[in-house]
Design an enzyme around this catalytic site. Sequence first.
Site, PDB file in Angstrom:
ATOM      1  N   PHE A  98      34.461   2.281 -12.928  1.00 21.98           N
ATOM      2  CA  PHE A  98      35.074   2.710 -11.972  1.00 21.98           C
ATOM      3  C   PHE A  98      35.807   4.065 -12.785  1.00 21.98           C
ATOM      4  CE2 PHE A  98      34.337  -1.105  -9.844  1.00 21.98           C
ATOM      5  CZ  PHE A  98      34.327  -0.887  -8.572  1.00 21.98           C
ATOM      6  N   THR A 101      46.334   2.322   2.046  1.00 21.81           N
ATOM      7  CA  THR A 101      45.887   3.646   1.518  1.00 21.81           C
ATOM      8  C   THR A 101      47.212   4.551   1.750  1.00 21.81           C
ATOM      9  OG1 THR A 101      43.651   3.283   2.411  1.00 21.81           O
ATOM     10  CG2 THR A 101      44.041   5.398   1.889  1.00 21.81           C
ATOM     11  N   GLU A 124      37.218   1.145   4.097  1.00 24.55           N
ATOM     12  CA  GLU A 124      36.907  -0.460   3.410  1.00 24.55           C
ATOM     13  C   GLU A 124      36.066  -0.151   2.353  1.00 24.55           C
ATOM     14  OE1 GLU A 124      39.143  -2.070   4.388  1.00 24.55           O
ATOM     15  OE2 GLU A 124      39.438  -1.709   6.515  1.00 24.55           O
ATOM     16  N   THR A 146      34.264   3.042  -0.129  1.00 22.74           N
ATOM     17  CA  THR A 146      33.323   4.195   0.186  1.00 22.74           C
ATOM     18  C   THR A 146      32.141   3.613  -0.383  1.00 22.74           C
ATOM     19  OG1 THR A 146      33.595   5.243  -2.269  1.00 22.74           O
ATOM     20  CG2 THR A 146      35.057   5.953  -0.288  1.00 22.74           C
ATOM     21  N   ILE A 170      46.156   5.009   8.427  1.00 18.92           N
ATOM     22  CA  ILE A 170      46.444   3.794   9.095  1.00 18.92           C
ATOM     23  C   ILE A 170      46.087   3.412  10.634  1.00 18.92           C
ATOM     24  CG2 ILE A 170      48.256   1.893   8.958  1.00 18.92           C
ATOM     25  CD1 ILE A 170      47.311   3.225   6.337  1.00 18.92           C
TER      26      ILE A 170
HETATM   27  C1  LIG Z   1      38.872   6.259  10.321  1.00 22.15           C
HETATM   28  C2  LIG Z   1      39.507   5.565   8.956  1.00 22.15           C
HETATM   29  C3  LIG Z   1      40.326   4.370   9.211  1.00 22.15           C
HETATM   30  C4  LIG Z   1      41.017   3.930   8.161  1.00 22.15           C
HETATM   31  N1  LIG Z   1      41.925   2.646   8.329  1.00 22.15           N
HETATM   32  C5  LIG Z   1      42.601   2.254   7.195  1.00 22.15           C
HETATM   33  C6  LIG Z   1      43.440   1.290   7.703  1.00 22.15           C
HETATM   34  O1  LIG Z   1      43.976   0.869   8.646  1.00 22.15           O
HETATM   35  N2  LIG Z   1      44.402   1.035   6.520  1.00 22.15           N
HETATM   36  C7  LIG Z   1      44.446   1.589   5.406  1.00 22.15           C
HETATM   37  O2  LIG Z   1      45.059   1.148   4.352  1.00 22.15           O
HETATM   38  N3  LIG Z   1      43.148   2.637   4.959  1.00 22.15           N
HETATM   39  C8  LIG Z   1      42.472   2.744   5.948  1.00 22.15           C
HETATM   40  N4  LIG Z   1      41.698   3.933   5.899  1.00 22.15           N
HETATM   41  C9  LIG Z   1      41.609   4.619   4.358  1.00 22.15           C
HETATM   42  C10 LIG Z   1      40.263   4.197   3.720  1.00 22.15           C
HETATM   43  O3  LIG Z   1      40.098   2.919   3.332  1.00 22.15           O
HETATM   44  C11 LIG Z   1      40.132   5.311   2.864  1.00 22.15           C
HETATM   45  O4  LIG Z   1      39.695   6.468   3.289  1.00 22.15           O
HETATM   46  C12 LIG Z   1      38.902   4.986   1.455  1.00 22.15           C
HETATM   47  O5  LIG Z   1      39.197   3.897   0.763  1.00 22.15           O
HETATM   48  C13 LIG Z   1      38.575   6.140   0.567  1.00 22.15           C
HETATM   49  O6  LIG Z   1      40.057   6.882   0.171  1.00 22.15           O
HETATM   50  P1  LIG Z   1      40.013   8.137   0.447  1.00 22.15           P
HETATM   51  O7  LIG Z   1      39.845   8.695   1.613  1.00 22.15           O
HETATM   52  O8  LIG Z   1      41.502   8.546  -0.391  1.00 22.15           O
HETATM   53  O9  LIG Z   1      38.900   8.946  -0.479  1.00 22.15           O
HETATM   54  P2  LIG Z   1      38.975   9.141  -2.400  1.00 22.15           P
HETATM   55  O10 LIG Z   1      39.205   7.875  -2.918  1.00 22.15           O
HETATM   56  O11 LIG Z   1      39.787  10.445  -2.531  1.00 22.15           O
HETATM   57  O12 LIG Z   1      37.233   9.466  -2.317  1.00 22.15           O
HETATM   58  C14 LIG Z   1      36.889  10.741  -2.342  1.00 22.15           C
HETATM   59  C15 LIG Z   1      35.504  10.728  -2.769  1.00 22.15           C
HETATM   60  O13 LIG Z   1      35.286  10.250  -4.035  1.00 22.15           O
HETATM   61  C16 LIG Z   1      34.635   9.466  -4.312  1.00 22.15           C
HETATM   62  N5  LIG Z   1      35.113   8.530  -5.711  1.00 22.15           N
HETATM   63  C17 LIG Z   1      36.394   8.124  -5.725  1.00 22.15           C
HETATM   64  N6  LIG Z   1      36.224   7.533  -6.939  1.00 22.15           N
HETATM   65  C18 LIG Z   1      35.131   7.540  -7.378  1.00 22.15           C
HETATM   66  C19 LIG Z   1      34.695   6.912  -8.683  1.00 22.15           C
HETATM   67  N7  LIG Z   1      35.531   6.158  -9.628  1.00 22.15           N
HETATM   68  N8  LIG Z   1      33.225   7.060  -8.882  1.00 22.15           N
HETATM   69  C20 LIG Z   1      32.696   7.793  -8.088  1.00 22.15           C
HETATM   70  N9  LIG Z   1      33.051   8.292  -6.893  1.00 22.15           N
HETATM   71  C21 LIG Z   1      34.454   8.067  -6.579  1.00 22.15           C
HETATM   72  C22 LIG Z   1      34.477   8.474  -2.968  1.00 22.15           C
HETATM   73  O14 LIG Z   1      33.419   7.652  -3.230  1.00 22.15           O
HETATM   74  C23 LIG Z   1      34.348   9.807  -2.301  1.00 22.15           C
HETATM   75  O15 LIG Z   1      33.046  10.068  -1.842  1.00 22.15           O
HETATM   76  C24 LIG Z   1      41.091   4.618   6.871  1.00 22.15           C
HETATM   77  C25 LIG Z   1      40.164   5.566   6.767  1.00 22.15           C
HETATM   78  C26 LIG Z   1      39.402   6.068   7.732  1.00 22.15           C
HETATM   79  C27 LIG Z   1      38.358   7.285   7.396  1.00 22.15           C
END
Ligand SMILES: Cc1cc2nc3c(=O)[nH]c(=O)nc-3n(C[C@H](O)[C@H](O)[C@H](O)COP(=O)(O)OP(=O)(O)OC[C@H]3O[C@@H](n4cnc5c(N)ncnc54)[C@H](O)[C@@H]3O)c2cc1C
Length: 410
Positions: A409, A158, A389, A391, A189
């Site tokens: 998507f 991410t 992993e 949303t 991360i």
């Molecule tokens: C505690 C924690 C640990 C984590 N650990 C890791 C790790 O070890 N390694 C790693 O690589 N990542 C990690 N992550 C990252 C995690 O995988 C991401 O937070 C997740 O994929 C969502 O990305 P974002 O936070 O950028 O949200 P965004 O992608 O910005 O999403 C924001 C909102 O928009 C919605 N949305 C996005 N696209 C769409 C669509 N096409 N249609 C409808 N709704 C949509 C989402 O559902 C969400 O509600 C971690 C996150 C957390 C919170």
Amino acid sequence: MTNVSFPEQDAVREWLLPEVLHGKYASDPTDFLALDSLLSPAERNERDVVRQFVETELRPHTREWFKTKPPLRELTRLFGRHRMFGKLIGQAAQIPPAVSFGLQMLELEAGDTAFRQLVSTQDNLVMFALARYGSPEHRAEWLPQLATGEAIGCFALTEPGAGSDIAGMRTVARHDGRDWVLNGQKRWITNGVDADVAIVWAKTEGGIRGFVVPTKTKGFSAVEIADKVSMRHSSSTELSFSDVRLPEAALLPLGSGPRPPLSCTSEARYGILWGAAGAARDCFHAALSRSLERTQFGHPLAAFQMTQQRLAEMCSKVCHATMLAIHLGRLREQGRVTAAQLSLGKLRNVQAGLEVAREARALHGGDGITLGFSPIRHLLNLEAVSTYEGTHEIHTLAVGRALTGIDAFR
Ligand SMILES: Cc1cc2nc3c(=O)[nH]c(=O)nc-3n(C[C@H](O)[C@H](O)[C@H](O)COP(=O)(O)OP(=O)(O)OC[C@H]3O[C@@H](n4cnc5c(N)ncnc54)[C@H](O)[C@@H]3O)c2cc1C
């Protein structure tokens, strides 16, 4: 208010539902449907060992670690000594012990999400990436020390501008002579500040590729994300790569494009759907105990019809989540589970976990917002689990695509 004792009511209950009440009361309310009968004796034994480990070594510290965080290196070594890592690695020739592994994840998350997450990160993300896409040298160097917990790994996919849409990643690796030079940033991360090795995904001329990056490499830095109110037992970090120079051999030689990293997150998702059932079970257990102990209006809370409805619904959600996890585990053991089925499992079970945690928290009244009771901690944790992993919405779209054949998507 008439004070009707429970024994007096028994006769009425027997008359109403003799067959249901044959056994009078559930012998183990947290396994109301006797789902244990779906497990082999070996699976039950292994599960009991993990449950014991959680109860003796981890649960006593959950309250304190919420405030101060556990010492990750010691915790990782402790997990290593208890053989928590690598259960599914190296089992390619046999039937993968998917249900046994899932039960391990369920029991760990019944303690705290971060305990399950430590295995998800170290094992399902890092060790899996090395085992599936790494060279023999990568596997020989890192897998043994990751399995024993001597080394800590993190998985960096991410980015600040690329979460759900990993194709938008900006981290790049370019060739410079025989070396690779890595530049960019990653966000969220897990365990990045403590890690010895990072699996970093970056854009190259040949598409997205994975790199094995020792965190001591010059130009690599990790900063903890502050003020997190969910998953406080684990650290989340922002990583930066500033002209990080790596040898050619740092490249994961197998697989390119978005599939390899997504296959790793799919692997982690399998553990998450089990873990959420464990968090739900712990919350239900807390709510049931509390409702039997606490008296209001001259009766235990459990004697009110509305409380029983709440408990019955929580119980039903715990049963459904566990059944779904066991079913997907059996499909996996037969090599038949699909990524979309895991998406459905993750979104359903995390949703169930959130609903049970919220209801259990409410059943504890004011005390329910303190760390003296587990539901609020699980509720806060599960908020993060519903985001990472993939949303809830992204998994909904994955199921929608599998149902309709249409990609919605973008
Ligand atoms: C505690 C924690 C640990 C984590 N650990 C890791 C790790 O070890 N390694 C790693 O690589 N990542 C990690 N992550 C990252 C995690 O995988 C991401 O937070 C997740 O994929 C969502 O990305 P974002 O936070 O950028 O949200 P965004 O992608 O910005 O999403 C924001 C909102 O928009 C919605 N949305 C996005 N696209 C769409 C669509 N096409 N249609 C409808 N709704 C949509 C989402 O559902 C969400 O509600 C971690 C996150 C957390 C919170």
